[in-house]
Design a protein around this motif. Structure first.
Motif, PDB file in Angstrom:
ATOM      1  N   LEU A 147       0.837  -1.200   0.000  1.00 14.48           N
ATOM      2  CA  LEU A 147       0.000   0.000   0.000  1.00 14.48           C
ATOM      3  C   LEU A 147       0.866   1.243   0.000  1.00 14.48           C
ATOM      4  N   TRP A 148       1.955   1.225   0.763  1.00  8.14           N
ATOM      5  CA  TRP A 148       2.889   2.358   0.785  1.00  8.14           C
ATOM      6  C   TRP A 148       3.383   2.654  -0.629  1.00  8.14           C
ATOM      7  N   TRP A 149       3.828   1.617  -1.356  1.00  2.00           N
ATOM      8  CA  TRP A 149       4.357   1.834  -2.709  1.00  2.00           C
ATOM      9  C   TRP A 149       3.259   2.304  -3.657  1.00  2.00           C
ATOM     10  N   LEU A 150       2.079   1.696  -3.571  1.00  7.41           N
ATOM     11  CA  LEU A 150       0.989   2.073  -4.480  1.00  7.41           C
ATOM     12  C   LEU A 150       0.601   3.536  -4.315  1.00  7.41           C
ATOM     13  N   LEU A 151       0.526   3.995  -3.078  1.00  7.98           N
ATOM     14  CA  LEU A 151       0.159   5.393  -2.859  1.00  7.98           C
ATOM     15  C   LEU A 151       1.227   6.335  -3.404  1.00  7.98           C
ATOM     16  N   ARG A 152       2.477   5.986  -3.224  1.00 12.32           N
ATOM     17  CA  ARG A 152       3.535   6.818  -3.788  1.00 12.32           C
ATOM     18  C   ARG A 152       3.521   6.746  -5.321  1.00 12.32           C
ATOM     19  N   TRP A 153       3.163   5.603  -5.847  1.00  6.43           N
ATOM     20  CA  TRP A 153       3.022   5.455  -7.297  1.00  6.43           C
ATOM     21  C   TRP A 153       1.960   6.418  -7.832  1.00  6.43           C
ATOM     22  N   LEU A 154       0.924   6.646  -7.053  1.00  7.91           N
ATOM     23  CA  LEU A 154      -0.138   7.572  -7.462  1.00  7.91           C
ATOM     24  C   LEU A 154       0.122   8.996  -6.995  1.00  7.91           C
ATOM     25  N   GLY A 155       1.312   9.248  -6.457  1.00  6.99           N
ATOM     26  CA  GLY A 155       1.701  10.617  -6.147  1.00  6.99           C
ATOM     27  C   GLY A 155       1.359  11.111  -4.768  1.00  6.99           C
ATOM     28  N   HIS A 156       1.020  10.200  -3.831  1.00 10.98           N
ATOM     29  CA  HIS A 156       0.664  10.622  -2.476  1.00 10.98           C
ATOM     30  C   HIS A 156       1.886  10.495  -1.578  1.00 10.98           C
ATOM     31  N   GLY A 157       2.396  11.610  -1.079  1.00 11.45           N
ATOM     32  CA  GLY A 157       3.633  11.610  -0.316  1.00 11.45           C
ATOM     33  C   GLY A 157       3.514  11.186   1.134  1.00 11.45           C
ATOM     34  N   PRO A 158       2.536  11.685   1.891  1.00 15.54           N
ATOM     35  CA  PRO A 158       2.484  11.372   3.322  1.00 15.54           C
ATOM     36  C   PRO A 158       1.876   9.996   3.604  1.00 15.54           C
ATOM     37  N   VAL A 159       2.645   8.969   3.314  1.00 16.53           N
ATOM     38  CA  VAL A 159       2.214   7.606   3.611  1.00 16.53           C
ATOM     39  C   VAL A 159       3.369   6.891   4.290  1.00 16.53           C
ATOM     40  N   THR A 160       3.057   6.136   5.329  1.00 15.52           N
ATOM     41  CA  THR A 160       4.090   5.515   6.148  1.00 15.52           C
ATOM     42  C   THR A 160       3.616   4.153   6.632  1.00 15.52           C
ATOM     43  N   VAL A 161       4.560   3.327   7.047  1.00 14.59           N
ATOM     44  CA  VAL A 161       4.272   1.999   7.579  1.00 14.59           C
ATOM     45  C   VAL A 161       4.571   1.994   9.073  1.00 14.59           C
ATOM     46  N   LEU A 162       3.683   1.400   9.848  1.00 14.61           N
ATOM     47  CA  LEU A 162       3.874   1.318  11.296  1.00 14.61           C
ATOM     48  C   LEU A 162       4.994   0.336  11.596  1.00 14.61           C
ATOM     49  N   ASP A 163       6.073   0.828  12.160  1.00 11.18           N
ATOM     50  CA  ASP A 163       7.241  -0.007  12.433  1.00 11.18           C
ATOM     51  C   ASP A 163       6.916  -0.994  13.558  1.00 11.18           C
ATOM     52  N   GLY A 164       7.039  -2.277  13.260  1.00 16.79           N
ATOM     53  CA  GLY A 164       6.682  -3.310  14.232  1.00 16.79           C
ATOM     54  C   GLY A 164       5.259  -3.789  14.102  1.00 16.79           C
ATOM     55  N   GLY A 165       4.421  -3.038  13.396  1.00 18.34           N
ATOM     56  CA  GLY A 165       3.070  -3.464  13.077  1.00 18.34           C
ATOM     57  C   GLY A 165       2.165  -3.710  14.260  1.00 18.34           C
ATOM     58  N   ARG A 166       1.196  -4.597  14.030  1.00 17.77           N
ATOM     59  CA  ARG A 166       0.194  -4.909  15.057  1.00 17.77           C
ATOM     60  C   ARG A 166       0.845  -5.364  16.359  1.00 17.77           C
ATOM     61  N   GLN A 167       1.907  -6.186  16.245  1.00 16.17           N
ATOM     62  CA  GLN A 167       2.538  -6.714  17.451  1.00 16.17           C
ATOM     63  C   GLN A 167       3.096  -5.595  18.324  1.00 16.17           C
ATOM     64  N   ALA A 168       3.722  -4.592  17.705  1.00 15.74           N
ATOM     65  CA  ALA A 168       4.291  -3.483  18.470  1.00 15.74           C
ATOM     66  C   ALA A 168       3.191  -2.660  19.132  1.00 15.74           C
ATOM     67  N   TRP A 169       2.072  -2.495  18.438  1.00 17.73           N
ATOM     68  CA  TRP A 169       0.945  -1.747  19.008  1.00 17.73           C
ATOM     69  C   TRP A 169       0.408  -2.454  20.253  1.00 17.73           C
ATOM     70  N   VAL A 170       0.204  -3.758  20.136  1.00 23.69           N
ATOM     71  CA  VAL A 170      -0.328  -4.534  21.264  1.00 23.69           C
ATOM     72  C   VAL A 170       0.688  -4.593  22.403  1.00 23.69           C
ATOM     73  N   ALA A 171       1.979  -4.770  22.062  1.00 24.45           N
ATOM     74  CA  ALA A 171       3.017  -4.849  23.093  1.00 24.45           C
ATOM     75  C   ALA A 171       3.118  -3.559  23.891  1.00 24.45           C
ATOM     76  N   ALA A 172       2.717  -2.443  23.280  1.00 23.16           N
ATOM     77  CA  ALA A 172       2.743  -1.158  23.982  1.00 23.16           C
ATOM     78  C   ALA A 172       1.525  -0.966  24.874  1.00 23.16           C
ATOM     79  N   GLY A 173       0.671  -1.971  24.932  1.00 26.38           N
ATOM     80  CA  GLY A 173      -0.503  -1.888  25.788  1.00 26.38           C
ATOM     81  C   GLY A 173      -1.625  -1.062  25.209  1.00 26.38           C
ATOM     82  N   LEU A 174      -1.613  -0.865  23.910  1.00 18.64           N
ATOM     83  CA  LEU A 174      -2.613  -0.025  23.263  1.00 18.64           C
ATOM     84  C   LEU A 174      -3.783  -0.869  22.775  1.00 18.64           C
ATOM     85  N   PRO A 175      -4.955  -0.274  22.699  1.00 15.69           N
ATOM     86  CA  PRO A 175      -6.167  -1.069  22.454  1.00 15.69           C
ATOM     87  C   PRO A 175      -6.391  -1.408  20.984  1.00 15.69           C
ATOM     88  N   LEU A 176      -7.147  -2.477  20.785  1.00 16.63           N
ATOM     89  CA  LEU A 176      -7.702  -2.820  19.477  1.00 16.63           C
ATOM     90  C   LEU A 176      -9.212  -2.701  19.575  1.00 16.63           C
TER      91      LEU A 176
END
Length: 287
Positions: free
Chosen positions: A110-139
């Motif tokens: 998704l990051w690459w596709l958005l940049r392919w279509l010219g959208h600059g502010p797109v980023t990937v969450l480092d560590g993903g779902r596991q990092a979010w949960v490990a930080a004690g944050l809700p789903l």
């Protein structure tokens, strides 16, 4: 008033948490997916996802249908993909955050596709779902209500133009670019596997398994370490990025952006397209 920070490669869990707490203008996409079980990602999403996240299905949303000769995950048609993004609520210049639970393997697409279509502010969450949960944050469970349509429009691409199979074939002779294959070493080497009906790799390619971009904690390795790896593989050449179907090759594209290495050109059809024509050459071995 200070302009809010935008993210164009990776974002840490704490930074995303702070953005959400501040009411920042951000749209989140959960890109969870399982090869061989195409409905499983949506099921995992429905059981629990980062609050407010919308679901992006690799087969249905981040690719167009395969005709058997153009790879398993052809690029979506830009007009149709832009319409889908608008339906999800995406607005021009809005910060996009993508994540999954596979080290960014699908989110990077998704990051690459958005940049392919010219959208600059797109980023990937480092560590993903596991990092979010490990930080004690809700789903949150369930699926979101329909979004207010956004005003996203296709703009000038922010990535080099993709290459075709014919370009890759020509490059075997010219050697102008170095093909980097993001598949695991056993598939690259040509060992039997259930995914590739023809095993091996494009002659002249070098293996850069996408998971080598990650540390033991599932986060991307430091930029300097990534740069050293890619520079050693490329040795001054430009890059053509491929994998099995043009998806995890985007993970290498993201890692190169993190490392500030010149961007490579994606071969969207990748190995699954390459082997659809038996006239195209195949190499085996790990060298």
């Amino acid at each position: 008033m200070k302009e809010p920070m935008t993210y164009q490669t990776l974002i840490a869990v704490d930074a995303l948490k702070d953005m959400l707490a501040s009411g920042a203008d951000v749209i989140i996409f959960d890109c969870e997916f399982e090869l061989g079980a195409p409905d499983k990602g949506a099921e995992i999403y429905a059981r629990g996802h980062i609050p407010g996240a919308r679901y992006a299905h690799l087969d249905n949303d981040l690719a167009s249908p395969s005709d058997g000769t153009n790879g398993r995950h052809p690029l979506p048609a830009p007009v149709a993909f832009a319409a889908w993004l608008r339906a999800q609520g995406l607005r021009r210049d809005q910060q996009v955050v993508a994540y999954d639970s596979h080290g960014g393997a699908w989110a990077a697409r998704l990051w690459w596709l958005l940049r392919w279509l010219g959208h600059g502010p797109v980023t990937v969450l480092d560590g993903g779902r596991q990092a979010w949960v490990a930080a004690g944050l809700p789903l949150e469970a369930g699926t979101p209500v329909a979004a207010v349509p956004g005003d996203f429009e296709v703009a000038d691409s922010l990535v080099p133009a993709p290459v075709r199979a014919a370009d890759v074939l020509t490059n075997i002779d010219t050697g102008k670019a170095q093909v980097l294959d993001a598949r695991d070493p056993s598939r690259f080497a040509g060992e039997p596997n259930p995914i590739d009906p023809v095993a091996g790799h494009i002659p002249g390619a070098r293996n850069r398994f996408f998971r080598d971009n990650l540390g033991a904690d599932g986060r991307f390795r430091p930029a300097d370490d990534l740069a050293a790896d890619f520079n050693a593989l490329l040795q001054g050449a430009s890059a053509i990025l491929q994998c099995g179907s043009g998806v995890t090759a985007c993970h290498n594209a993201l890692a190169m952006a993190v490392a500030r290495v010149p961007a490579g050109r994606l071969y969207p059809g990748s190995w699954s397209e390459w082997i659809s024509d038996p006239a195209r050459p195949v190499a085996t071995g790990r060298d």
